[in-house]
Write an enzyme that holds these catalytic residues in place. Structure first.
Site, mmCIF file in Angstrom:
data_model
loop_
_atom_site.group_PDB
_atom_site.id
_atom_site.type_symbol
_atom_site.label_atom_id
_atom_site.label_comp_id
_atom_site.label_asym_id
_atom_site.label_seq_id
_atom_site.Cartn_x
_atom_site.Cartn_y
_atom_site.Cartn_z
ATOM 1 C CE LYS A 110 70.070 55.182 87.674
ATOM 2 N NZ LYS A 110 68.978 54.609 88.499
ATOM 3 C CB CYS A 161 69.375 55.656 91.989
ATOM 4 S SG CYS A 161 68.587 54.369 92.998
ATOM 5 C CD GLU A 205 66.281 57.707 91.194
ATOM 6 O OE1 GLU A 205 66.276 57.042 90.139
ATOM 7 O OE2 GLU A 205 66.524 57.222 92.314
#
Length: 542
Positions: A361, A414, A288
């Site tokens: 995300k 994440c 990320e």
């Protein structure tokens, strides 16, 4: 000597004190015991692995039912929850030391987060005290209420499902395999109920029934462990022809944003990507936010970064690369929206790089990627205090993406890997999961190790392998049973690559088909058995 007789002997000196001093002594002891209950439960989680700490759950049950009022039980639960989340989440303070201007916030983050999360434990204990019935069935009520509030913790205000009780068991071990049937929340329910059954041994009378109930609780845990061992014994780990290279460039967050370091960071990723191998990897995975730049900088015509990536890849390779993405939007104050994204870049060979897919995300980190109540926070000046000039925008509900030269994959960026159910487990199931994370924010604390354990539960629940890439560790290839493949992991502070053949998926799991429905049904059954007929705790004599 019975447990109750032992406790009475230990309490005799306190009972001999004058009334005011006796009250203060009991209050202090209860506070200490509540903190010990939460601390013990927290230390049961990896990387500590002190499984006797699970006895904190029956201790909390006893403290709650022996409180005078629900309010007293609430404070017992809150204190235990504070200790639990302080130990489990203290590493969040590390992120605020990255920027010296934010260091003053570290003590507040380390204390306010567990204080807020502890409210869920407090609420569960207060309700338990209000309705706790007599007899052994109260274990079902405690476990059901506790785990219902744990489920809420994972969903309310986007949720923060860090370290549910079921994740106390190391992912990949025998006990963790039950998550393939009921998920980590169902495993939490079994864990809390099983160990809390020992709590009913404390108290007068009903000894035969209590010993039987305690034996059933422990027996259920043993049965699940045996079943998990059988599942692991029959695990047929096979591999596809797809080779995945996981890149860990060992980039500390503190130095990431300095102009002097930028060129070095780019060079590290390019050098590791182009590193020779016995067989050229089909897919290369970067973590990320791998480069401290946005997509329009990296992909601009003539940009050195884009040309370097094209030179590092060989024809036919795909690069999964975490990068910030900007998109024009005249409806926003800045005229643009920003996303934390994962790009799939494919080298067509002779044609150059093309963007094969983009994943944005979906579940953002409060105060890290967006500011809750942003307009209000900006109006009162708090946005400038936390140094967040603008927010990221949330992407759509997670869905798998197709790759030109590899099986379909579900990206999880994440801490999206904390959430069960983000990856289709039956219809539309991909062949693998990629978890691009940035654990560099948390240094060499327990946070990255716990994150790996929690992410590995997604492999067990779905029966899918996980390729996990982080800048500083821990990067790993995880098989469909939650185990690290042949020790393929890079520890914190190590720079290198993992070249691993992608494991084949296991069969579709019961959890993949049914999700959290079995957990919900078990909750309702536990509540029905313990609350029928409804007998308020205030009418119960013990």
């Amino acid at each position: 000597m019975t447990p109750d007789a032992l406790l009475n002997r230990m309490a005799a000196p306190i009972r001999a004190l004058p009334e005011p001093r006796r009250r203060r002594a009991w209050r202090a002891i209860r506070i200490v015991l509540a903190l010990l209950a939460g601390a013990g439960a927290a230390l049961a989680h990896p990387p500590f692995g002190l499984l006797p700490g699970l006895l904190g759950y029956p201790l909390l049950m006893i403290l709650s039912e022996r409180s005078d009022r629900p309010r007293g039980a609430f404070w017992m639960g809150w204190l235990a929850g504070f200790a639990y989340f302080f130990i489990g989440c203290w590493w969040v303070a590390e992120a605020f030391f990255v920027n010296p201007e934010q260091a003053w916030m570290a003590p507040f983050a380390a204390s306010l987060l567990p204080a807020g999360l502890g409210l869920f434990w407090g609420g569960a204990c207060a309700l338990y005290r209000r309705f706790a019935p007599i007899g052994v069935v109260r274990v079902l009520l405690f476990a059901a209420l506790f785990c219902a509030f744990e489920w809420l913790r994972g969903h309310v205000l986007t949720g923060f499902p860090w370290n549910p009780a079921g994740a106390s068991w190391r992912a990949g071990g025998a006990m963790s395999q039950f998550a393939s049937v009921v998920g980590v929340y169902g495993l939490s329910l079994l864990t809390v109920a099983g160990v809390s059954a020992l709590g009913i041994l404390v108290g007068p009378g009903l000894w035969r029934g209590r010993w039987i109930a305690a034996g059933l609780g422990l027996g259920a845990l043993v049965a699940v462990g045996v079943g998990g061992a059988v599942r692991l014994g029959g695990a047929d780990l096979r591999f596809t022809d797809t080779v995945v290279r996981i890149v860990q460039a060992n980039v500390d967050q503190e130095s990431k944003w300095t102009p002097e370091a930028y060129r070095s960071i780019v060079d590290r990723y390019l050098r590791l990507t182009a590193q020779p191998a016995g067989r050229t990897p089909d897919v290369v995975v970067w973590p990320e936010g791998s480069l401290p730049a946005a997509d329009y900088q990296v992909f601009a015509p003539g940009a050195a970064e884009g040309e370097g990536i094209a030179a590092a890849l060989t024809p036919g390779q795909t690069l999964l690369m975490g990068l910030a993405r900007g998109q024009a939007d005249p409806t926003t104050p800045d005229g643009a929206r920003y996303y934390n994204s994962l790009f799939a870049l494919h080298d067509e060979g002779g044609v150059g790089l093309r963007v094969a897919a983009v994943y944005d995300k979906h579940r953002l980190v409060p105060f890290g990627e967006y500011l809750p109540l942003g307009s209000v926070m900006t109006a009162v000046g708090l946005r400038s205090l936390v140094h967040m000039p603008s927010d990221f925008s949330a992407g759509p509900t997670p869905e798998p993406i197709d790759l030109p030269n590899a099986p379909p994959v579900q990206p999880l960026i994440c801490y999206e890997s904390l959430y069960p159910g983000f990856t289709p487990g039956a219809a539309g199931r991909p062949a693998w999961i990629v978890n691009a994370s940035n654990d560099a924010w948390f240094g060499r604390t327990s946070g990255p190790r716990q994150h790996l354990n929690l992410a590995s539960y997604r492999a067990i629940e779905t029966g899918l392998p996980i390729a996990r890439a982080t800048p500083t560790g821990i990067s790993a290839m995880v098989d469909p049973w939650g185990r690290i493949v042949d020790g393929e992991r890079l520890e914190p502070g190590v720079m290198g690559v993992i070249d691993a053949r992608l494991p084949q998926p296991a069969g579709i799991t019961p959890y993949g088909r049914l999700g959290d429905w079995p957990f919900g049904a078990a909750l309702l059954l536990g509540l029905a058995l313990s609350l029928w007929p409804l007998r308020p705790r205030s009418r119960v004599r013990r």
